[in-house]
Design a protein around this motif. Sequence first.
Motif, short mmCIF file in Angstrom:
data_model
loop_
_atom_site.label_atom_id
_atom_site.label_comp_id
_atom_site.label_asym_id
_atom_site.label_seq_id
_atom_site.Cartn_x
_atom_site.Cartn_y
_atom_site.Cartn_z
N UNK A 10 -81.45 -22.88 17.23
CA UNK A 10 -81.33 -23.50 18.55
C UNK A 10 -81.80 -24.95 18.49
N UNK A 11 -81.06 -25.81 19.19
CA UNK A 11 -81.37 -27.24 19.22
C UNK A 11 -81.13 -27.77 20.63
N UNK A 12 -81.58 -28.98 20.84
CA UNK A 12 -81.19 -29.71 22.05
C UNK A 12 -80.01 -30.60 21.66
N UNK A 13 -78.89 -30.41 22.35
CA UNK A 13 -77.68 -31.18 22.05
C UNK A 13 -77.47 -32.25 23.12
N UNK A 14 -77.42 -33.51 22.69
CA UNK A 14 -77.07 -34.62 23.57
C UNK A 14 -75.63 -35.02 23.27
N UNK A 15 -74.79 -35.01 24.29
CA UNK A 15 -73.39 -35.40 24.13
C UNK A 15 -73.16 -36.76 24.77
N UNK A 16 -72.55 -37.66 24.03
CA UNK A 16 -72.29 -39.02 24.51
C UNK A 16 -70.78 -39.22 24.58
N UNK A 17 -70.26 -39.47 25.79
CA UNK A 17 -68.83 -39.70 25.97
C UNK A 17 -68.52 -41.19 25.85
N UNK A 18 -67.53 -41.52 25.01
CA UNK A 18 -67.11 -42.90 24.79
C UNK A 18 -65.74 -43.11 25.42
N UNK A 19 -65.66 -43.91 26.46
CA UNK A 19 -64.37 -44.22 27.08
C UNK A 19 -63.66 -45.29 26.26
N UNK A 20 -62.37 -45.53 26.51
CA UNK A 20 -61.65 -46.58 25.77
C UNK A 20 -62.27 -47.97 25.94
N UNK A 21 -63.15 -48.15 26.93
CA UNK A 21 -63.74 -49.46 27.18
C UNK A 21 -65.07 -49.65 26.47
N UNK A 22 -65.59 -48.59 25.85
CA UNK A 22 -66.85 -48.70 25.11
C UNK A 22 -66.60 -49.22 23.70
N UNK A 23 -67.66 -49.78 23.09
CA UNK A 23 -67.63 -50.08 21.65
C UNK A 23 -67.54 -48.75 20.92
N UNK A 24 -66.64 -48.64 19.94
CA UNK A 24 -66.42 -47.35 19.28
C UNK A 24 -67.00 -47.27 17.87
N UNK A 25 -67.89 -48.20 17.55
CA UNK A 25 -68.62 -48.13 16.29
C UNK A 25 -69.70 -47.05 16.42
N UNK A 26 -69.83 -46.19 15.41
CA UNK A 26 -70.87 -45.16 15.41
C UNK A 26 -71.96 -45.55 14.41
N UNK A 27 -73.23 -45.33 14.81
CA UNK A 27 -74.36 -45.79 14.01
C UNK A 27 -75.34 -44.65 13.72
N UNK A 28 -75.98 -44.72 12.55
CA UNK A 28 -76.96 -43.69 12.18
C UNK A 28 -78.12 -43.70 13.19
N UNK A 29 -78.45 -42.53 13.75
CA UNK A 29 -79.56 -42.46 14.71
C UNK A 29 -80.93 -42.44 14.05
N UNK A 30 -80.98 -42.15 12.74
CA UNK A 30 -82.24 -42.11 11.99
C UNK A 30 -82.00 -42.65 10.58
N UNK A 31 -83.08 -43.00 9.92
CA UNK A 31 -83.02 -43.37 8.50
C UNK A 31 -83.33 -42.15 7.65
N UNK A 32 -82.81 -42.15 6.43
CA UNK A 32 -83.10 -41.03 5.54
C UNK A 32 -81.99 -40.81 4.53
#
Length: 225
Positions: free
Chosen positions: A96-118
Amino acid sequence: MIHREGISFLGYTLLVILLLIIFSFFLLSRLVFVFTSVFFIILYFFFIFFFRNPKRNFYEVHEKNYYNNKEIIISPADGKILSIQKIFENEFLKKNCICLSIFMSPFNVHVNRFPVSGKVIYVKYHPGRYMIAWTTKSSSHNEHTTTVVETNKGKKILFRQIAGFLARRITIYAKKNSMVKKGDEFGFIKFGSRVDIFLPLNSIILVKKGEKVTGGETKISIIPL
């Protein structure tokens, strides 16, 4: 700055638009030609806007000074928090985890970035359908990728790129066994999509449903170490 994923697309699109404008000049009336040309020009500027890649900086030195006994998680994408829920992750973490969902509309920047280092310990691409990204089934039925990064404190953070109704191509740069830095690019999704991130149950969530977040900058969670 234009993202590398858009260079060839913008080049081919510009050529096609110029040809269409030239043909419409000879084949259509002057009024229709003007409206057609304006439409294509606006469309092309939208594509330029979509493939923008603003510089983002997340300085880990600040978190080292303040979060000595905690792991801070930053948003992997620009967009709006679609949901925050407890869910069982059954592909890799098997818990079990906590899931955060982020919706990206066509007007958002669509680059995805690492949320942590490792260290990247798992990367997998899943072909699938193209349902609307904010639906529950899209996380498992749509085309998506799964990436897991293990931090230097042994925390495993899983996140997914999920294609949407308009998205027809997911690009992922993450490579298994590579060392990555928080805020660096790990992928790109074209034209509307979603990113899910799975966090431990003891995580302190810093955002709420409906809140807008910025990839590579917004602190979304703190995990006690």
